[in-house]
Design a protein around this motif. Structure first.
Motif, PDB file in Angstrom:
ATOM      1  N   ARG A 139      67.158 -63.541  21.131  1.00 59.63           N
ATOM      2  CA  ARG A 139      68.393 -63.185  20.448  1.00 59.63           C
ATOM      3  C   ARG A 139      68.202 -61.902  19.650  1.00 59.63           C
ATOM      4  NH1 ARG A 139      70.351 -68.999  17.842  1.00 59.63           N
ATOM      5  NH2 ARG A 139      70.536 -70.145  19.834  1.00 59.63           N
ATOM      6  N   GLN A 140      69.304 -61.197  19.474  1.00 62.79           N
ATOM      7  CA  GLN A 140      69.251 -59.969  18.683  1.00 62.79           C
ATOM      8  C   GLN A 140      69.211 -60.307  17.196  1.00 62.79           C
ATOM      9  OE1 GLN A 140      68.985 -56.872  19.971  1.00 62.79           O
ATOM     10  NE2 GLN A 140      68.886 -57.838  21.982  1.00 62.79           N
ATOM     11  N   HIS A 141      68.625 -59.400  16.409  1.00 60.53           N
ATOM     12  CA  HIS A 141      68.573 -59.588  14.968  1.00 60.53           C
ATOM     13  C   HIS A 141      69.962 -59.406  14.366  1.00 60.53           C
ATOM     14  CE1 HIS A 141      64.237 -59.754  14.959  1.00 60.53           C
ATOM     15  NE2 HIS A 141      64.169 -58.608  15.603  1.00 60.53           N
ATOM     16  N   ALA A 142      70.239 -60.151  13.309  1.00 62.95           N
ATOM     17  CA  ALA A 142      71.496 -59.975  12.583  1.00 62.95           C
ATOM     18  C   ALA A 142      71.546 -58.569  11.982  1.00 62.95           C
ATOM     19  CB  ALA A 142      71.624 -61.026  11.484  1.00 62.95           C
ATOM     20  N   PRO A 143      72.727 -57.915  11.997  1.00 59.34           N
ATOM     21  CA  PRO A 143      72.798 -56.542  11.494  1.00 59.34           C
ATOM     22  C   PRO A 143      72.557 -56.432  10.002  1.00 59.34           C
ATOM     23  CG  PRO A 143      74.982 -57.394  12.009  1.00 59.34           C
ATOM     24  CD  PRO A 143      73.995 -58.394  12.545  1.00 59.34           C
ATOM     25  N   VAL A 144      72.873 -57.466   9.236  1.00 59.92           N
ATOM     26  CA  VAL A 144      72.678 -57.449   7.796  1.00 59.92           C
ATOM     27  C   VAL A 144      71.727 -58.570   7.423  1.00 59.92           C
ATOM     28  CG1 VAL A 144      73.776 -57.618   5.537  1.00 59.92           C
ATOM     29  CG2 VAL A 144      74.991 -56.525   7.431  1.00 59.92           C
ATOM     30  N   GLY A 145      70.667 -58.256   6.696  1.00 69.63           N
ATOM     31  CA  GLY A 145      69.671 -59.250   6.349  1.00 69.63           C
ATOM     32  C   GLY A 145      70.103 -60.141   5.207  1.00 69.63           C
ATOM     33  N   VAL A 146      69.423 -61.283   5.106  1.00 74.57           N
ATOM     34  CA  VAL A 146      69.710 -62.244   4.049  1.00 74.57           C
ATOM     35  C   VAL A 146      69.437 -61.630   2.682  1.00 74.57           C
ATOM     36  CG1 VAL A 146      69.088 -64.482   3.080  1.00 74.57           C
ATOM     37  CG2 VAL A 146      69.220 -64.198   5.555  1.00 74.57           C
ATOM     38  N   VAL A 147      68.317 -60.935   2.552  1.00 79.07           N
ATOM     39  CA  VAL A 147      67.945 -60.359   1.262  1.00 79.07           C
ATOM     40  C   VAL A 147      68.990 -59.343   0.808  1.00 79.07           C
ATOM     41  CG1 VAL A 147      66.236 -58.987   0.033  1.00 79.07           C
ATOM     42  CG2 VAL A 147      65.505 -60.730   1.661  1.00 79.07           C
ATOM     43  N   THR A 148      69.371 -58.434   1.685  1.00 80.99           N
ATOM     44  CA  THR A 148      70.351 -57.409   1.337  1.00 80.99           C
ATOM     45  C   THR A 148      71.678 -58.025   0.936  1.00 80.99           C
ATOM     46  OG1 THR A 148      69.303 -55.902   2.916  1.00 80.99           O
ATOM     47  CG2 THR A 148      71.513 -55.340   2.159  1.00 80.99           C
ATOM     48  N   SER A 149      72.131 -58.991   1.710  1.00 86.02           N
ATOM     49  CA  SER A 149      73.416 -59.642   1.416  1.00 86.02           C
ATOM     50  C   SER A 149      73.371 -60.364   0.081  1.00 86.02           C
ATOM     51  CB  SER A 149      73.774 -60.631   2.533  1.00 86.02           C
ATOM     52  OG  SER A 149      73.837 -59.996   3.774  1.00 86.02           O
ATOM     53  N   LEU A 150      72.287 -61.094  -0.162  1.00 87.35           N
ATOM     54  CA  LEU A 150      72.167 -61.878  -1.392  1.00 87.35           C
ATOM     55  C   LEU A 150      72.138 -60.973  -2.619  1.00 87.35           C
ATOM     56  CD1 LEU A 150      71.689 -64.711  -2.665  1.00 87.35           C
ATOM     57  CD2 LEU A 150      69.243 -64.299  -2.400  1.00 87.35           C
ATOM     58  N   VAL A 151      71.317 -59.935  -2.583  1.00 86.68           N
ATOM     59  CA  VAL A 151      71.197 -59.033  -3.726  1.00 86.68           C
ATOM     60  C   VAL A 151      72.512 -58.308  -3.990  1.00 86.68           C
ATOM     61  CG1 VAL A 151      70.066 -56.941  -4.566  1.00 86.68           C
ATOM     62  CG2 VAL A 151      68.720 -58.743  -3.473  1.00 86.68           C
ATOM     63  N   THR A 152      73.157 -57.826  -2.932  1.00 88.67           N
ATOM     64  CA  THR A 152      74.422 -57.113  -3.098  1.00 88.67           C
ATOM     65  C   THR A 152      75.495 -58.003  -3.699  1.00 88.67           C
ATOM     66  OG1 THR A 152      73.890 -55.711  -1.188  1.00 88.67           O
ATOM     67  CG2 THR A 152      76.191 -55.786  -1.901  1.00 88.67           C
ATOM     68  N   LEU A 153      75.600 -59.242  -3.202  1.00 91.96           N
ATOM     69  CA  LEU A 153      76.607 -60.163  -3.713  1.00 91.96           C
ATOM     70  C   LEU A 153      76.361 -60.490  -5.186  1.00 91.96           C
ATOM     71  CD1 LEU A 153      78.989 -62.093  -3.241  1.00 91.96           C
ATOM     72  CD2 LEU A 153      77.336 -63.826  -2.493  1.00 91.96           C
ATOM     73  N   LEU A 154      75.125 -60.805  -5.526  1.00 85.31           N
ATOM     74  CA  LEU A 154      74.809 -61.180  -6.902  1.00 85.31           C
ATOM     75  C   LEU A 154      75.046 -60.022  -7.859  1.00 85.31           C
ATOM     76  CD1 LEU A 154      71.519 -63.198  -6.307  1.00 85.31           C
ATOM     77  CD2 LEU A 154      73.698 -64.121  -7.097  1.00 85.31           C
ATOM     78  N   ALA A 155      74.698 -58.809  -7.438  1.00 81.90           N
ATOM     79  CA  ALA A 155      74.875 -57.651  -8.312  1.00 81.90           C
ATOM     80  C   ALA A 155      76.347 -57.289  -8.499  1.00 81.90           C
ATOM     81  CB  ALA A 155      74.116 -56.456  -7.743  1.00 81.90           C
ATOM     82  N   ALA A 156      77.173 -57.598  -7.495  1.00 84.77           N
ATOM     83  CA  ALA A 156      78.585 -57.222  -7.571  1.00 84.77           C
ATOM     84  C   ALA A 156      79.434 -58.243  -8.334  1.00 84.77           C
ATOM     85  CB  ALA A 156      79.147 -57.042  -6.164  1.00 84.77           C
ATOM     86  N   LEU A 157      79.028 -59.509  -8.338  1.00 86.92           N
ATOM     87  CA  LEU A 157      79.873 -60.560  -8.916  1.00 86.92           C
ATOM     88  C   LEU A 157      80.261 -60.323 -10.372  1.00 86.92           C
ATOM     89  CD1 LEU A 157      78.482 -63.881  -7.367  1.00 86.92           C
ATOM     90  CD2 LEU A 157      80.741 -62.855  -7.041  1.00 86.92           C
ATOM     91  N   PRO A 158      79.335 -59.955 -11.275  1.00 92.25           N
ATOM     92  CA  PRO A 158      79.751 -59.761 -12.672  1.00 92.25           C
ATOM     93  C   PRO A 158      80.809 -58.669 -12.840  1.00 92.25           C
ATOM     94  CG  PRO A 158      77.356 -59.886 -12.499  1.00 92.25           C
ATOM     95  CD  PRO A 158      77.880 -59.762 -11.108  1.00 92.25           C
ATOM     96  N   HIS A 159      80.782 -57.666 -11.979  1.00 90.64           N
ATOM     97  CA  HIS A 159      81.742 -56.572 -12.086  1.00 90.64           C
ATOM     98  C   HIS A 159      83.106 -56.971 -11.538  1.00 90.64           C
ATOM     99  CE1 HIS A 159      78.521 -53.634 -13.091  1.00 90.64           C
ATOM    100  NE2 HIS A 159      77.786 -54.451 -12.342  1.00 90.64           N
ATOM    101  N   VAL A 160      83.137 -58.036 -10.738  1.00 91.86           N
ATOM    102  CA  VAL A 160      84.391 -58.482 -10.137  1.00 91.86           C
ATOM    103  C   VAL A 160      84.988 -59.672 -10.890  1.00 91.86           C
ATOM    104  CG1 VAL A 160      85.456 -59.399  -8.037  1.00 91.86           C
ATOM    105  CG2 VAL A 160      83.668 -57.654  -7.868  1.00 91.86           C
TER     106      VAL A 160
END
Length: 340
Positions: free
Chosen positions: A296-317
């Motif tokens: 299978r092909q690798h997912a285009p967005v990694g778990v680490v990147t998604s998790l860090v981005t979401l957590l960092a954005a939540l307080p601002h939203v």
């Protein structure tokens, strides 16, 4: 002195109360997760990796981002009951964010401090081992595409491994190249290229950092070891799916095994001890009789990147309510105890 109460006490609550509680919850979820028929894929699922790193990185990244958000111009100081002499900036929150960020940074530095010192010397293109590796790569489509990431070195951190956090590279010792036949060498390179394409060194580093700054990290240590081993087994399978001879790969794993373990965040083909090697060899014997199917092909967005981005954005939203509650509670307790 008053301004140090919230940063110090707040950080202690985060690391010695919140993080251990989340770790216990994550451990309980990992224990009760339903077993699947494919045990290798089960132990490298994105959910399992998230449960390993989220108890630590979740609150730390969210709170650092929330502290930065509260420090922006125009943000109210409603939760702060310490007099800042008319200042628009709550220095307590800034210091709190810096304390958490410093702990996270020290965890990273402890894990990567040997990376810069250990720089194996790459052998020139005209060297016999380099020429042989180049020839093997030219004969295989996957290896040809990844050839710029493959280096033959004189003395590496392991006989064959994948290193580098943001653009991983495959390093294989010339001595190992000379001990492998063509099928074995191709199998090793396909295994390590899978690690490089999946950014495994970065994954392993993030998990190691998360557990190293977690006071209850030992509760997840065995799960991380399973994850690390399962990644090696999955890379074995992916190598076979991309054309490696499973029996040749099994022989090369035994040949590459050595007494000196590679660093924890380095993906090395011969690691995990005699027991781990035995299990991987048995799996490869099974692939020799039953092909494991297409890769299978690798997912285009990694778990680490998604998790860090979401957590960092939540307080601002969504705002910084939990940080406000923590801040207010600590300072109110300090006032009642006569410390502020």
């Amino acid at each position: 002195m008053n301004e140090l109460i919230f940063p110090v006490v707040g950080a202690m609550i985060v690391f010695f109360v919140a993080v251990p509680l989340l770790t216990v919850m994550a451990r309980a979820i990992l224990v009760v997760l339903p077993a699947k028929k494919d045990g290798v894929a089960e132990h490298v699922s994105p959910l399992r990796f998230a449960l390993l790193v989220a108890p630590t990185l979740g609150p730390v990244i969210w709170l650092v981002s929330a502290a930065a958000h509260q420090s922006e111009d125009g943000e109210p100081l409603a939760a702060c009951i310490v007099d800042h002499l008319g200042s628009e900036l709550c220095r307590d929150v800034v210091l709190f964010g810096l304390v958490l960020f410093s702990v996270l940074s020290l965890g990273v530095l402890r894990r990567v401090r040997g990376e810069g010192r250990s720089r194996p010397v790459s052998l020139p293109a005209g060297h016999a081992a380099s020429e042989r590796v180049r020839s093997i790569c030219e004969g295989h489509l996957t290896l040809a595409r990844a050839s710029s990431r493959i280096r033959v070195v004189e003395h590496g951190v392991a006989p064959a491994c994948t290193r580098g956090l943001f653009r991983p590279r495959v390093e294989i010792e010339a001595a190992l190249v000379s001990r492998l036949d063509d099928d074995e060498l191709e199998a090793v390179l396909l295994h390590e290229v899978e690690h490089a394409q999946a950014n495994d060194p970065l994954r392993f580093l993030v998990a190691q950092v998360a557990l190293s700054i977690n006071p209850a990290g030992r509760l997840l240590a065995s799960e991380l070891a399973r994850y690390h081993f399962a990644r090696e087994a999955l890379c074995d399978r992916r190598a076979v799916q991309r054309g490696a001879d499973p029996l040749a790969l099994a022989r090369s794993i035994v040949t590459a095994a050595g007494p000196k373990p590679a660093p924890a965040h380095v993906a090395a083909i011969g690691g995990h001890g005699i027991g781990g090697i035995r299990v991987r060899v048995q799996l490869l014997f099974g692939y020799a009789s039953t092909w494991p199917g297409p890769a299978r092909q690798h997912a285009p967005v990694g778990v680490v990147t998604s998790l860090v981005t979401l957590l960092a954005a939540l307080p601002h939203v969504l705002g910084t309510g939990p940080l406000d509650m923590l801040h207010h509670s600590i300072e109110r307790a300090a006032v009642l105890l006569g410390l502020s």
